[in-house]
Design a protein around this motif. Structure first.
Motif, PDB file in Angstrom:
ATOM      1  N   ASN A  33       0.651   0.891   2.186  1.00 13.81           N
ATOM      2  CA  ASN A  33       0.917  -0.385   2.847  1.00 13.81           C
ATOM      3  C   ASN A  33       2.154  -0.337   3.738  1.00 13.81           C
ATOM      4  OD1 ASN A  33       2.845  -0.365   0.793  1.00 13.81           O
ATOM      5  ND2 ASN A  33       1.736  -1.881  -0.450  1.00 13.81           N
ATOM      6  N   ARG A  80       1.736  -4.323   4.268  1.00  8.50           N
ATOM      7  CA  ARG A  80       0.492  -4.932   4.739  1.00  8.50           C
ATOM      8  C   ARG A  80      -0.664  -4.350   3.948  1.00  8.50           C
ATOM      9  NH1 ARG A  80       0.812  -6.784  10.307  1.00  8.50           N
ATOM     10  NH2 ARG A  80      -1.473  -6.874  10.255  1.00  8.50           N
ATOM     11  N   GLU A  81      -1.617  -5.205   3.585  1.00  9.91           N
ATOM     12  CA  GLU A  81      -2.758  -4.750   2.792  1.00  9.91           C
ATOM     13  C   GLU A  81      -4.068  -4.755   3.575  1.00  9.91           C
ATOM     14  OE1 GLU A  81      -2.301  -3.441  -0.020  1.00  9.91           O
ATOM     15  OE2 GLU A  81      -0.291  -4.125  -0.546  1.00  9.91           O
ATOM     16  N   ASP A  82      -4.101  -5.407   4.729  1.00 11.79           N
ATOM     17  CA  ASP A  82      -5.339  -5.451   5.510  1.00 11.79           C
ATOM     18  C   ASP A  82      -5.644  -4.072   6.090  1.00 11.79           C
ATOM     19  OD1 ASP A  82      -2.923  -5.969   6.991  1.00 11.79           O
ATOM     20  OD2 ASP A  82      -4.165  -6.251   8.760  1.00 11.79           O
ATOM     21  N   ARG A  83      -6.905  -3.834   6.395  1.00 14.36           N
ATOM     22  CA  ARG A  83      -7.317  -2.546   6.945  1.00 14.36           C
ATOM     23  C   ARG A  83      -8.042  -2.754   8.265  1.00 14.36           C
ATOM     24  NH1 ARG A  83      -9.245   1.076   1.678  1.00 14.36           N
ATOM     25  NH2 ARG A  83      -7.356   0.674   0.445  1.00 14.36           N
ATOM     26  N   THR A  84      -7.608  -2.032   9.257  1.00 15.57           N
ATOM     27  CA  THR A  84      -8.189  -2.156  10.587  1.00 15.57           C
ATOM     28  C   THR A  84      -9.533  -1.445  10.657  1.00 15.57           C
ATOM     29  OG1 THR A  84      -7.117  -0.133  11.367  1.00 15.57           O
ATOM     30  CG2 THR A  84      -5.862  -2.201  11.585  1.00 15.57           C
ATOM     31  N   GLN A 106     -11.169   1.624   8.486  1.00 18.63           N
ATOM     32  CA  GLN A 106     -12.435   1.472   7.762  1.00 18.63           C
ATOM     33  C   GLN A 106     -13.527   2.384   8.301  1.00 18.63           C
ATOM     34  OE1 GLN A 106     -13.515  -2.740   6.752  1.00 18.63           O
ATOM     35  NE2 GLN A 106     -11.696  -3.230   7.947  1.00 18.63           N
TER      36      GLN A 106
END
Length: 470
Positions: A358, A430-434, A438
């Motif tokens: 992250n 940050r935990e979101d994945r672009t 992916q």
């Protein structure tokens, strides 16, 4: 050759990289009207000149630190890099025929992907980095630096063709630019970190005093008076491992430090220390060819000894690469570590984030670059990793470049080079994945499929023509 010089001059850290499709388009246009043999030699001349200008800092930096004899290998390097480009373009010209302009951008993306593979990997100067200093770089979150390369190559082909089809490329550029300039600014970070820059002469480290190395970084860290929640980061190979007996870490919090781990298998490593305990370790996976390891040295030790002596160097021994990179965890913080050269490997950054990293951290040692633009070039390419993954990037160099970069690739704080000091910074996790994380290979696989379909189509058309004698 003029086109190659122009391309080299437009490479990072130039802010005019968006002009790269112009000289590249001239090369593509000449290739499209040439035979495969002519395409090979034209491309070799242009790309050798491009890499020669792009990497002109290399003989200077190597000469100042390792002796000027080593600089004689520079023409060999740029010539081989030009050879890979020339072979790719010539093959595409032969296989794609009249569809060469459509296939060339795809072929170049594939070439840049291949240059990131294997023990001799050298992804430096990929086509997409021409856009690293523009707002267009923001679309890297969708397809990485490969998508940026496709934008550059597609624009070059459109200019070379000079037809109405170029409107579609112009619309893609306009859409990417609009996306980049309309993004809201990144929210400031809330977590503290301390980046420690020791500014040690790389030549002095050859006769390193282990105790003095540790005391230098110990003193800089202690003087900063950091809190227990602060993540402290030292540069690549800042100290020798293990630490001298009786030496206590200067803070109670976490220290991420670069160290040269000796023994029978010398490695370039990063240790996560919590107090005096080791909480994690990462060994450098991608070593610099002929810098940190010497291919075939075990099989031809005599040949290497001869070359070293001819260059006026002692018998150098290479390091052993790590097996895999995994995030180093400390509470809810999972650091994806890219050690120096690894920051130009998009695949490694994406893999670390896919495993849960992250935040990205790069301990580096760009002191070998001296005052040349090599360090700046390295830094600008590494910034693309922050955009591709939408992660904060903490980077600390022995003598710079030491900085914190937000997930949009913007430098929030930066320390002056060549001076010892510390840089307190704020970052976030940050935990979101672009999409780039992916679906990491979709641009490359799409380019491969497109190139194969174009070439098969042209081969089929050519076969039908021969059968019907058209």
């Amino acid at each position: 050759m003029v086109c190659g010089v122009a391309l080299g001059a437009l490479s990072p850290p130039s802010a005019l990289g968006w002009l790269a499709p112009l000289p590249l388009g001239l090369l593509f246009r000449a290739v499209a009207h040439a035979s495969p043999r002519q395409a090979f030699w034209m491309t070799w001349i242009v790309t050798t000149a491009m890499f020669g200008v792009m990497l002109i800092w290399l003989p200077q930096s190597l000469g100042e630190t390792l002796g000027w004899g080593l600089s004689l290998l520079f023409p060999v390097l740029v010539g081989l890099l030009g050879l890979t480009c020339a072979a790719t373009v010539a093959l595409t010209r032969w296989a794609a025929g009249s569809w060469t302009l459509g296939a060339l951008p795809l072929a170049w993306v594939l070439l840049d992907a291949v240059r990131e593979m294997g023990p001799l990997a050298f992804p430096w100067g990929g086509l997409g980095y021409f856009l690293s200093e523009t707002s267009l770089v923001q679309v890297a979150e969708w397809g990485g630096v490969e998508l940026l390369g496709l934008l550059v190559g597609g624009a070059a082909s459109a200019l070379a063709a000079w037809s109405w089809r170029g409107v579609w490329v112009a619309l893609l550029w306009a859409g990417a630019l609009t996306y980049g300039v309309t993004r809201p600014p990144e929210v400031p970070g809330t977590r503290p970190a301390l980046l420690v820059q020791g500014a040690v002469d790389p030549r002095a480290k050859v006769q390193a005093d282990a105790v003095r190395e540790w005391q230098r970084y110990w003193s800089l860290t202690k003087e900063a008076q950091v809190g227990a929640q602060t993540l402290v980061v030292w540069p690549e190979a800042a100290v020798s491992w293990p630490p001298p007996a009786g030496l206590q870490m200067p803070v109670k919090g976490a220290v991420l430090l670069g160290a040269s781990a000796g023994g029978t298998t010398p490695r370039n490593s990063v240790f996560l220390m919590q107090g005096n305990a080791v909480a994690g370790r990462q060994d450098k996976v991608h070593l610099v060819p002929f810098g940190e390891f010497f291919p075939g040295q075990a099989s031809w030790p005599g040949a290497y000894r001869t070359v070293f002596r001819w260059l006026g160097l002692p018998d150098l021994l290479g390091r052993v690469p790590g097996h895999a990179a995994r995030p180093l965890q400390l509470g809810d913080l999972r650091a994806g570590v890219l050690i120096c050269y690894e920051s130009v490997f998009a695949s490694q950054a994406r893999e670390l984030v896919a495993q849960g990293a992250n935040v990205l951290v790069t301990p580096s040692n760009d002191a070998w670059f001296g005052s040349s633009r090599g360090a700046e070039q390295h830094f600008r390419m590494g910034r693309v990793r922050a955009v591709e993954t939408r992660r904060w990037w903490l980077r600390v160099g022995n003598d710079g470049i030491t900085a914190v970069v937000d997930p949009q690739g913007q430098v929030r704080r930066r320390l002056v080079r060549f001076t010892p000091g510390t840089l307190p910074v704020m970052f976030d996790v940050r935990e979101d994945r672009t999409l780039s994380v992916q679906w990491p290979g979709w641009v490359v696989w799409g380019a491969a499929l497109g190139w194969v379909l174009i070439c098969l189509h042209m081969r089929t058309v050519a076969h039908i023509c021969r059968q019907s004698r058209c």
